[in-house]
Design a protein around this motif. Structure first.
Motif, PDB file in Angstrom:
ATOM      1  N   SER A 254      39.867  48.188  39.658  1.00 37.54           N
ATOM      2  CA  SER A 254      40.561  47.347  40.636  1.00 37.54           C
ATOM      3  C   SER A 254      39.811  46.041  40.913  1.00 37.54           C
ATOM      4  CB  SER A 254      40.746  48.114  41.936  1.00 37.54           C
ATOM      5  OG  SER A 254      39.480  48.490  42.438  1.00 37.54           O
ATOM      6  N   GLN A 255      38.545  46.010  40.535  1.00 35.61           N
ATOM      7  CA  GLN A 255      37.736  44.829  40.879  1.00 35.61           C
ATOM      8  C   GLN A 255      37.826  43.742  39.803  1.00 35.61           C
ATOM      9  OE1 GLN A 255      34.134  47.134  41.505  1.00 35.61           O
ATOM     10  NE2 GLN A 255      33.958  46.212  43.551  1.00 35.61           N
ATOM     11  N   GLU A 256      37.493  42.543  40.223  1.00 36.87           N
ATOM     12  CA  GLU A 256      37.527  41.435  39.279  1.00 36.87           C
ATOM     13  C   GLU A 256      36.256  41.451  38.425  1.00 36.87           C
ATOM     14  OE1 GLU A 256      38.055  36.728  39.698  1.00 36.87           O
ATOM     15  OE2 GLU A 256      39.084  37.906  41.239  1.00 36.87           O
TER      16      GLU A 256
END
Lengths: 402, 241
Positions: A254-256
């Protein structure tokens, strides 16, 4: 031969009415000219893309610090990519020939005696040359020993060499990079400028350790240049590297990302992107003008069949069969599109040459547009000629000779 | 030789059937000079189209040199026209943008074996109509009479057995008309079969024989005792032979 004589009749009929013939031809000329120019621009754009890919290195993958989707230049302040990452890639990813880590900084002042300049400084490992397929043309490259001993040696690009020493050989001479003295041990081959105009030859390479500890004072690197063993590995290597760095940097799906991976393929697609949509639009336009040209041709031919009813009747009376008439009108239609094709190709070539001379739009002249144009000319001539020819052939001489 | 037997032609438009020719029989021998006469609507154009192999009879027989024309297909008819029939029309029907030379040689486009001496043939045909010096002229540079003479030369080029002339003087003034008739007279003397279709008694009297059509039937078929001589009427019977 009879066929030959009838062909000559058709051509003579076209020559006898030049205005009508020109109008019949106009659509084909414009369409084919447009097609020729568009295809020249298309191959020009593709050639540029190939050059980009070639310049990037077809087998290269860049792992660059900092997220986002854009191509380099990278964000030099991101500090999450480390030498250990590069080490891990070397150890764990299959199909890699080299994985060369480097850090760089732009616009560093450099002095040699009274001469001074600014250049980009690359802190590199010995396999940098192999990773970039870029070797020294004179002297020696950065060696493993130089890295191990934090040696103050450098290899410089041709522009920098020329700016500081003119035409003299810089080998063995000393320069000051941010007031640290370096001995020049080699000169790089000339590489020219990037697509956006950066001078590749205005640079100096120094050992990675020397750069990180003595000059930049940082414990992170800017990128890892990976070269795969063969082209088939590009996708798998790219995937493996991404997974590995995800794990090592503890990034959740979910993280960049704090890195990006760029391959030759991506570079090609980027370069192709805009020009691709543009040229398909233009091809549609050329197709449209051929279609309109064909419809105009058919209409004028139909009108001409009407106007020439007496001629057709007379020809039938003196011995022409239906087939002879059909054939003559098809010949006229095809002669129109084929001469239109020749004129259109000529016009298109002239326009292409003018573009070549006066603009920076990349164009490539080749034989393919001519072959394609000839195909189109025959297709349009037949397709739009058949109906008028049929109409002419079906005329009853008794009805038209009154 | 032409032989028609009980020739009938009926045009059908929708449910209406209009008989145009109602049982016509005659025979024209080689070398004859025949006028087919009749006012408009009597079927003379229809008869001419059938004799010219442009159209086929509904019933009855048309023998042209023992060929049953009614049994031929369209291609064979074209072939027959090319070989055996020379047409001369009231409106000349020349190709406007082509020279006299090209107009005269037009029928040769469609022959099976293209002759080698086309130019000579064309010159000969143009000489026969007295237009040797007009070879490169286009129709709009020629007078009506000259245009019709070019058309006659075109009819002559394939050396056909029959010359079929449909109101050949209809669009010409008296003098030009007589000049054209003078050419027909000469061609007849040379042995050509000439069929003249006209509504004009005076024109018909140049022929040896008159067939009169009325309402799709022959009402008269007679020889003319005293043919008109166009050369005499032109007043130059002496020079022109």
């Amino acid at each position: 031969m009879r066929i030959q004589r009838i062909i000559m009749q058709g051509i003579h009929a076209l020559g006898a009415n030049k205005t009508r013939t020109f109008f019949m031809m106009a659509g084909t000329i414009v369409g084919i000219a447009a097609l020729t120019v568009i295809m020249a621009m298309g191959s020009g754009a593709e050639k540029k893309v190939m050059k980009r890919i070639e310049g990037f290195g077809p087998r290269a993958i860049m792992l660059i610090a900092g997220g986002g989707k854009d191509l380099p230049p990278p964000d030099l302040t991101v500090s999450t990519l480390t030498l250990d990452d590069a080490e891990a890639i070397r150890d764990k990813v299959e199909g890699i020939e080299t994985a060369s880590p480097a850090a760089f900084k732009r616009g560093i002042p450099i002095k040699a005696g009274s001469a001074q300049s600014t250049a980009t400084i690359f802190a590199v490992e010995p396999d940098w040359n192999e990773a970039w397929d870029w070797y020294v043309s004179d002297g020696d490259p950065i060696a493993a020993e130089d890295v191990a001993t934090l040696a103050r040696v450098c290899v410089i690009g041709q522009t920098l060499s020329h700016d500081l020493f003119g035409n003299e050989s810089p080998i063995g001479k000393y320069i000051r990079i941010q007031n640290v003295r370096f001995r020049i041990k080699g000169v790089l081959e000339r590489r020219g400028t990037s697509p956006i105009g950066t001078d590749f030859d205005n640079r100096a390479l120094i050992p990675l350790t020397t750069g990180m500890r003595r000059l930049f004072n940082q414990d992170y690197i800017t990128y890892v240049r990976i070269k795969v063993k063969n082209l088939d590995h590009i996708t798998s290597v790219q995937k493996d590297v991404r997974q590995l760095i995800h794990e090592r940097h503890h990034i959740l799906p979910s993280q960049e990302n704090d890195f990006r991976i760029v391959s030759a393929k991506a570079v090609g697609n980027m370069a192709r992107g805009t020009s691709g949509t543009l040229s398909s639009l233009l091809i549609a336009l050329a197709g449209l003008s051929l279609l309109v040209g064909g419809v105009v041709l058919m209409n004028i031919l139909l009108i001409s069949v009407g106007e020439r009813q007496k001629e057709i009747g007379l020809r039938r009376a003196v011995g022409a069969t239906r087939k002879d008439i059909l054939f003559q009108f098809l010949v006229e239609s095809l002669a129109v599109t084929c001469s239109g094709m020749i004129l259109g190709s000529g016009l298109g070539t002239v326009i292409t040459l003018i573009l070549m001379q006066t603009t920076k739009i990349p164009v490539v002249l080749s034989w393919e547009p001519f072959a394609l144009s000839l195909g189109f000319a025959l297709l349009v001539g037949t397709f739009f000629g058949v109906q008028p020819a049929r109409k002419a052939a079906s005329l009853n001489p008794v009805d038209v000779l009154r | 030789m032409i032989e028609v037997e009980q020739l009938e032609k009926t045009y059908s438009t929708g449910r209406m059937a209009t008989p145009v020719l109602k049982g016509i029989s005659f025979r024209i021998n080689e070398g004859e000079y025949v006028a087919i006469m009749g006012t408009s609507g009597t079927g003379k154009s229809t008869l001419m189209n059938i004799l010219g192999c442009l159209d086929k009879p509904t019933t009855g027989r048309y023998l042209l040199d023992d060929t049953d024309v009614g049994s031929l297909d369209d291609d064979a008819l074209s072939h027959l026209r090319n070989k055996k029939i020379g047409f001369v029309f009231q409106q000349f029907h020349l190709l406007e943008r082509s020279t006299a030379m090209r107009n005269v040689t037009l029928p040769l486009i469609y022959v099976d074996e293209y002759p080698e001496d086309v130019e000579k043939m064309a010159e000969k045909a143009l000489a026969a109509v007295g237009l040797t010096d007009r070879r490169q002229y286009r129709p709009n540079e020629l007078s009506g009479g000259q245009q019709q003479r070019v058309a006659i030369a075109r009819a002559l080029i394939t050396d056909p057995e029959i010359i079929l002339a449909d109101e050949p003087t209809g669009a010409l003034d008296r003098k030009s008309g007589l000049e054209v008739m003078s050419i027909f007279k000469k061609l007849h003397q040379q042995g050509h079969t000439i069929i003249l279709v006209t509504h004009d008694q005076a024109v018909a009297e140049h022929a040896q024989r008159i067939i009169v059509l009325k309402d799709g039937q022959i009402t008269e078929d007679r020889l003319i005792k005293k043919q008109r001589d166009p050369d005499l009427e032109l007043g130059n019977g002496e020079e022109k032979r």
